[in-house]
Design an enzyme around this catalytic site. Structure first.
Site, mmCIF file in Angstrom:
data_model
loop_
_atom_site.group_PDB
_atom_site.id
_atom_site.type_symbol
_atom_site.label_atom_id
_atom_site.label_comp_id
_atom_site.label_asym_id
_atom_site.label_seq_id
_atom_site.Cartn_x
_atom_site.Cartn_y
_atom_site.Cartn_z
ATOM 1 N N SER A 169 89.773 57.706 6.125
ATOM 2 C CA SER A 169 89.077 57.820 7.391
ATOM 3 C C SER A 169 89.371 56.596 8.257
ATOM 4 O O SER A 169 90.539 56.294 8.505
ATOM 5 C CB SER A 169 87.581 58.008 7.141
ATOM 6 O OG SER A 169 86.918 58.455 8.293
ATOM 7 N N ARG A 241 73.644 59.618 12.679
ATOM 8 C CA ARG A 241 74.004 59.821 11.280
ATOM 9 C C ARG A 241 73.878 61.282 10.877
ATOM 10 O O ARG A 241 74.712 61.806 10.116
ATOM 11 C CB ARG A 241 73.118 58.949 10.389
ATOM 12 C CG ARG A 241 73.404 59.077 8.900
ATOM 13 C CD ARG A 241 74.814 58.661 8.568
ATOM 14 N NE ARG A 241 74.987 58.475 7.121
ATOM 15 C CZ ARG A 241 76.116 58.070 6.555
ATOM 16 N NH1 ARG A 241 77.172 57.814 7.303
ATOM 17 N NH2 ARG A 241 76.191 57.914 5.252
ATOM 18 N N ASP A 334 88.219 69.657 4.819
ATOM 19 C CA ASP A 334 87.859 68.661 5.837
ATOM 20 C C ASP A 334 87.900 69.289 7.227
ATOM 21 O O ASP A 334 88.956 69.674 7.711
ATOM 22 C CB ASP A 334 88.830 67.479 5.761
ATOM 23 C CG ASP A 334 88.371 66.276 6.573
ATOM 24 O OD1 ASP A 334 87.498 66.431 7.446
ATOM 25 O OD2 ASP A 334 88.901 65.181 6.324
ATOM 26 N N HIS A 364 85.159 66.217 4.435
ATOM 27 C CA HIS A 364 85.778 64.915 4.680
ATOM 28 C C HIS A 364 85.424 63.897 3.600
ATOM 29 O O HIS A 364 86.256 63.065 3.213
ATOM 30 C CB HIS A 364 85.337 64.411 6.056
ATOM 31 C CG HIS A 364 85.958 63.118 6.477
ATOM 32 N ND1 HIS A 364 87.314 62.962 6.654
ATOM 33 C CD2 HIS A 364 85.395 61.907 6.757
ATOM 34 C CE1 HIS A 364 87.579 61.716 7.037
ATOM 35 N NE2 HIS A 364 86.429 61.063 7.099
ATOM 36 N N ASP A 365 84.208 63.962 3.101
ATOM 37 C CA ASP A 365 83.770 63.012 2.071
ATOM 38 C C ASP A 365 84.509 63.186 0.748
ATOM 39 O O ASP A 365 84.291 62.411 -0.193
ATOM 40 C CB ASP A 365 82.265 63.145 1.829
ATOM 41 C CG ASP A 365 81.443 62.324 2.807
ATOM 42 O OD1 ASP A 365 82.033 61.565 3.595
ATOM 43 O OD2 ASP A 365 80.206 62.450 2.768
#
Length: 384
Positions: A169, A241, A334, A364-365
């Site tokens: 990232s 967040r 992702d 994505h994580d």
């Protein structure tokens, strides 16, 4: 009420979750730059200090040094438990240690907290020479500025060339900048879930997060660091967040984990929450207690500004500068950094192998959670 059933009230979060002078140092070390840092957008940043952590031992010829670069809300604590000075456990703990892919019996790991961050490096929560926090006057940074500071850290440590530079990232953005700006110092390169330039959709998602923070009355133009507990821009940072975390995971995973189920003991028809809402609330509350809204703004703007081809004749010309042995990997689920962006990197970097795809339900994580697959890529580069 039955005696003994009352619960203690949750303490208000501090104005900033940044590490502050006087807090336990944990594993951190510091390096101070010996001169003001010239910034790509103009001007200089004086008094720069980078916090970093190391694992392993540097070889006499410094040939075993590995640079690991964290993502937006990460820090230098790549491995080890939470504890004094470290609010969270290591974010790549499964990869680091004797016998693991980043084998600390063999390799010397350096993991800096990024310039502009909030876990010991110079950023908006840091104090200037007059004793006041930088706050809203902290300058605009680019990924190249961050790498320029890391170059001086490498010089201070006596490291002329990294055996491997890696990150995912935002960490991948900086790893790419290392390989393009300093190809002679980048021996091998592992890019994970990243891109050559931020896309319109990525900028748009980030813009909403920035708006949420700046719209919070507690933001005060970025000058909130001396406010009382509970008076910082917590609502705005929490909203940012929540949105970000949705983009970090995948729709099938959220559906499988939560579906439409209500939170235990709550009714969404009567001001209660669904389980997925509680999940987002949990991650928002965790972040506001360990991170700084000003750093979130500075680093997000730097991600939006990321364009490896800027001033270099475009993306293709910039990627041709890379001489490192390179692997590029993306996450199949992702939706924030889709595979076409990693394919562009793998196709454009000379000598890069085919695009590797990490299979994960986590979106994505996945570059953080799929340690076995990512570890295999690390081993392939380092053992090669």
């Amino acid at each position: 009420m039955t005696a003994g059933t009352a619960t203690a009230p949750v303490p208000l979060p501090p104005a900033s979750g940044a590490w502050r002078e006087g807090d336990p140092p944990g594993r951190r070390r510091w390096a101070s730059l010996d001169r003001p840092l010239p910034l790509e957008a103009g001007g200089t940043l004086p008094g720069v200090r980078l916090a970093y952590e190391t694992w392993g031992r540097l070889a006499p010829d410094a040939s075993n040094a590995v640079l690991v670069l964290h993502a937006l809300t990460g820090d230098g604590h790549v491995a080890g438990p939470a504890g004094p000075g470290h609010p969270t456990p290591g974010w790549w703990d499964g990869l680091v240690g004797p016998g693991r892919p980043l084998d600390t019996d063999r390799w010397f790991l350096v993991v800096p907290n990024v310039l502009g961050g909030c876990q010991g490096s110079t950023g908006p929560s840091s104090r200037r020479t007059d004793g006041r926090p930088w706050g809203g006057s902290f300058p605009y940074l680019t990924q190249r500025d961050m790498v320029a500071a890391e170059v001086q850290l490498a010089d201070a440590l006596g490291i002329d060339r990294w055996a491997l530079v890696t990150g995912g990232s935002m960490g991948g953005m900086r790893a790419l900048e290392w390989a393009v700006s300093h190809p002679e110092r980048t021996g091998s390169l592992l890019l994970l879930a990243t891109t050559a330039a931020a896309s319109a959709e990525q900028i748009a998602m980030a813009a909403v997060q920035l708006h949420a923070i700046r719209s919070d009355p507690g933001w005060r133009g970025g000058d909130y660091h001396d406010a009382a507990p509970g008076d910082g821009p917590h609502a705005g940072l929490g909203t940012a967040r929540r949105l970000a975390h949705i983009t970090y995971r995948s729709e099938p995973e959220l559906q499988a984990r939560f579906g439409r189920r209500p939170q235990d003991g709550e009714d969404p028809w009567r001001s209660g929450r669904y389980q997925v809402e509680s999940y987002l609330d949990h991650h928002a509350d965790k972040l506001v207690r360990r991170f700084d809204a000003g750093s979130y703004v500075v680093l997000t703007e730097a991600m939006n500004g990321h364009d490896v081809g800027r001033g270099r004749g475009g993306t293709a010309a910039a990627l041709r500068r890379v001489t490192a042995r390179t692997l590029v990997a993306g996450i199949d689920s992702d939706r924030l950094y889709p595979l076409w962006q990693q394919d562009e990197l793998a196709s454009g970097i000379p000598g890069a192998d085919r695009l590797r795809v990490v299979e994960s339900p986590s979106g994505h994580d996945g570059f953080l959670t799929e340690t076995e697959q990512v570890g295999a890529l690390v081993r392939e580069l380092l053992d090669g």
